[in-house]
Design a protein around this motif. Structure first.
Motif, short mmCIF file in Angstrom:
data_model
loop_
_atom_site.label_atom_id
_atom_site.label_comp_id
_atom_site.label_asym_id
_atom_site.label_seq_id
_atom_site.Cartn_x
_atom_site.Cartn_y
_atom_site.Cartn_z
N GLY A 16 0.77 -1.06 0.37
CA GLY A 16 0.23 0.35 0.08
C GLY A 16 1.13 1.38 -0.36
N THR A 17 0.15 2.38 -0.40
CA THR A 17 1.06 4.33 0.04
C THR A 17 0.34 4.77 1.10
OG1 THR A 17 -0.42 3.98 -1.53
CG2 THR A 17 1.18 3.83 -2.46
N PHE A 18 -0.73 4.18 2.05
CA PHE A 18 -1.05 5.06 2.84
C PHE A 18 -0.57 5.12 3.79
CE2 PHE A 18 -4.26 2.94 0.27
CZ PHE A 18 -5.38 4.51 -0.76
N VAL A 19 -0.16 6.14 4.94
CA VAL A 19 0.51 6.48 5.81
C VAL A 19 0.01 5.97 6.76
CG1 VAL A 19 2.01 8.14 7.29
CG2 VAL A 19 2.22 7.90 4.21
N ASP A 20 0.21 5.34 8.48
CA ASP A 20 -0.56 5.40 9.14
C ASP A 20 -1.50 7.18 10.00
OD1 ASP A 20 -0.28 3.16 9.14
OD2 ASP A 20 0.50 2.65 11.37
N ARG A 21 -2.06 7.01 9.78
CA ARG A 21 -2.87 8.42 10.47
C ARG A 21 -4.00 8.23 10.60
NH1 ARG A 21 -1.83 13.89 7.81
NH2 ARG A 21 -3.45 14.86 7.97
N VAL A 22 -4.41 9.36 11.69
CA VAL A 22 -5.48 9.63 12.52
C VAL A 22 -6.10 10.38 11.10
CG1 VAL A 22 -7.54 10.49 14.02
CG2 VAL A 22 -5.66 9.24 14.65
N ARG A 34 -3.95 -0.18 6.39
CA ARG A 34 -5.13 -0.94 6.05
C ARG A 34 -6.36 0.45 6.65
NH1 ARG A 34 -4.54 -6.19 8.72
NH2 ARG A 34 -2.48 -5.08 9.58
N PRO A 35 -7.65 0.45 6.27
CA PRO A 35 -8.19 1.15 6.64
C PRO A 35 -9.13 0.70 8.24
CG PRO A 35 -8.90 -0.27 5.30
CD PRO A 35 -7.59 -0.56 4.99
N TYR A 94 -8.74 -6.51 -2.89
CA TYR A 94 -7.99 -4.95 -1.88
C TYR A 94 -7.18 -5.16 -0.65
CZ TYR A 94 -11.70 -2.96 -5.55
OH TYR A 94 -11.87 -2.55 -5.89
N ALA A 95 -5.73 -4.61 -0.87
CA ALA A 95 -4.62 -4.63 -0.01
C ALA A 95 -4.39 -3.71 0.81
CB ALA A 95 -3.30 -5.07 -0.99
N SER A 96 -4.98 -2.59 0.55
CA SER A 96 -5.17 -1.32 1.19
C SER A 96 -5.82 -0.13 0.96
CB SER A 96 -3.38 -0.89 1.12
OG SER A 96 -3.55 -0.26 -0.60
N GLY A 97 -5.64 0.66 2.52
CA GLY A 97 -6.31 1.55 2.23
C GLY A 97 -7.09 2.75 3.08
N GLU A 98 -7.28 3.57 3.13
CA GLU A 98 -7.96 4.37 4.42
C GLU A 98 -9.21 5.04 4.68
OE1 GLU A 98 -5.78 8.58 4.06
OE2 GLU A 98 -7.01 8.39 2.17
N VAL A 99 -9.62 4.90 6.38
CA VAL A 99 -11.12 5.50 5.90
C VAL A 99 -10.40 7.58 6.03
CG1 VAL A 99 -13.17 6.16 7.78
CG2 VAL A 99 -12.14 4.13 7.00
N GLU A 151 -4.42 11.24 -4.64
CA GLU A 151 -5.09 10.68 -3.68
C GLU A 151 -6.67 9.86 -3.79
OE1 GLU A 151 -4.20 11.47 0.51
OE2 GLU A 151 -3.51 12.82 -0.46
N GLY A 152 -7.25 10.68 -4.25
CA GLY A 152 -8.81 10.65 -4.43
C GLY A 152 -8.97 10.10 -2.90
N LYS A 153 -9.03 10.84 -2.24
CA LYS A 153 -10.06 11.45 -0.93
C LYS A 153 -11.96 11.26 -0.95
CE LYS A 153 -6.47 13.60 0.40
NZ LYS A 153 -6.00 15.38 1.04
N ALA A 154 -11.96 10.91 0.44
CA ALA A 154 -13.37 10.42 0.50
C ALA A 154 -14.29 11.41 1.76
CB ALA A 154 -14.29 9.30 0.02
N PHE A 155 -15.07 12.04 1.47
CA PHE A 155 -15.77 12.91 2.18
C PHE A 155 -16.74 12.50 2.78
CE2 PHE A 155 -11.42 14.80 1.58
CZ PHE A 155 -10.87 14.79 3.31
#
Length: 374
Positions: free
Chosen positions: A45-51, A67-68, A85-90, A135-139
């Motif tokens: 994945g390319t997502f960084v651990d983050r709140v 991972r989300p 699907y291997a990775s993602g974010e909320v 990046e493709g964020k979703a809100f």
């Protein structure tokens, strides 16, 4: 590690002839929660651990081990990944607990947008897999409307179905692109980023600026960028509050130069943005988020010299037009950053040191924020 601790004084209502005593607000206990991490998973994945956002109660959402994930208090929970699907974010959560985010297919750059409610067996996919250079964020708004990028096209979904394409502001250069969706507020105003980057015989044409699509439809409005025409400087919006105030920063990166200045745009956006002061002792400021109400802006302060940080970064906290303050990291000398802020005096972020990194939530954050001395 010892978290900052203390107790606020409860205000007790007075009994009057008009009625019973007013209910005292709950005690506020300043603390720093160290959030759990998901078990190590497959890389890719390319997502960084983050709140990324804070919900009602003690809910937090974001990314853990690429991972989300979401947290109740300090305990982490994985959002179930569909097959392939291997990775993602909320990326966001509304006041009713509906989450929205992005997933990335294993072995490709294809992304999809999804919604999820805690405890559900699966996510709800909103878009088909599509590659995107962005990046493709979703809100998600409190009414359940979701805004994000479907590939390279900005859209809004209602009840899981595409409802409208988020068009450029009237009169925009047709070569302009919407590169991100950056936020949505309670009433449904949507914040995004526009970029015009085109090379001509006379040189580069460059313009980056925030865009706001009003709730319920109507034409988009382009906001005045922090800088015009300098391709080394990018205006990056990062959030919008319930009154329509937009927060972001101007970032400059060129060779050994790195520079960030926080900015605020106030509705109805007829005036230019106002720049934030720096945190005392640091020279740059990234503004990551704004609270739904109360105009609290959080982010990160740093200094940049000779391709490095001469001192640790610091998580920042600012209310209204007040001074920029800093939030403590549990580990002395660790790098700190604040990434999300709620309307109930919580801030989320993280710390990193040579030996460890962890995600954090500061409770009663206003009581922990201080102005550096010396």
């Amino acid at each position: 590690m010892t978290a900052a601790a203390g107790a606020a004084v409860a205000l007790v209502g007075l009994i009057t002839a008009a009625g019973p005593a007013a209910a005292a607000p709950p005690l506020c206990k300043p603390d720093v929660l160290r959030l759990e991490a998901l078990p190590a998973g497959a890389p890719g994945g390319t997502f960084v651990d983050r709140v990324n956002a804070l919900g009602r109660g003690d809910l937090a959402v974001g990314t853990s081990r690429q991972r989300p994930a979401y947290w109740q208090g300090a305990r982490v929970h994985a959002v179930p990944l569909p097959a392939g699907y291997a990775s993602g974010e909320v990326r966001s959560v509304n006041s009713k607990g509906l989450m929205a985010g992005t997933l990335k297919q294993a072995g490709s750059d294809n992304r999809v947008l999804f919604t999820y409610r805690k405890g559900a067996a699966s996510v709800r996919l909103l878009s088909a897999p599509a590659p995107s250079p962005y990046e493709g964020k979703a809100f998600v708004s409190d009414t359940g409307r979701v805004a994000g990028l479907d590939g390279t096209v900005a859209k809004e979904w209602v009840d899981g179905q595409p409802a409208r394409t988020l068009e450029l502001p009237p009169g925009s250069d047709p070569r302009t692109r919407i590169t991100e969706v950056n936020g949505v507020n309670k009433r449904g105003d949507i914040l995004g980023s526009a970029l015009l980057h085109h090379e001509t015989q006379d040189g580069f044409v460059y313009r980056s600026y925030p865009v706001v699509w009003p709730a319920g439809g109507g034409p988009a409005q382009g906001l005045t960028p922090a800088s015009e025409g300098d391709y080394s400087r990018t205006t990056e919006p990062t959030g919008i509050d319930n009154a329509g105030t937009v927060v972001g920063h101007e970032s400059e990166g060129w060779r050994d130069i790195r520079r960030d200045v926080g900015h605020l745009w106030s509705a109805p956006y007829t005036a230019a943005s106002t720049a934030s002061p720096d945190l005392p002792g640091q020279s740059e400021l990234i503004a990551n988020a704004i609270s739904p109400t109360g105009r609290v802006v959080v982010g990160m302060a740093y200094s940049w010299e000779d391709f490095g940080y001469p001192k640790p970064t610091q998580a920042t906290y600012r209310t209204g037009d007040g001074p920029v303050r800093t939030l403590p990291t549990p580990t002395a000398g660790a790098h700190g950053e604040a990434t999300a802020v709620s309307g109930d005096n919580r801030v989320a972020g993280g710390e990193s040191s040579p030996t460890a990194s962890r995600l954090l939530v500061w409770t009663c954050a206003s009581q922990q924020a201080t102005i550096p001395q010396g």
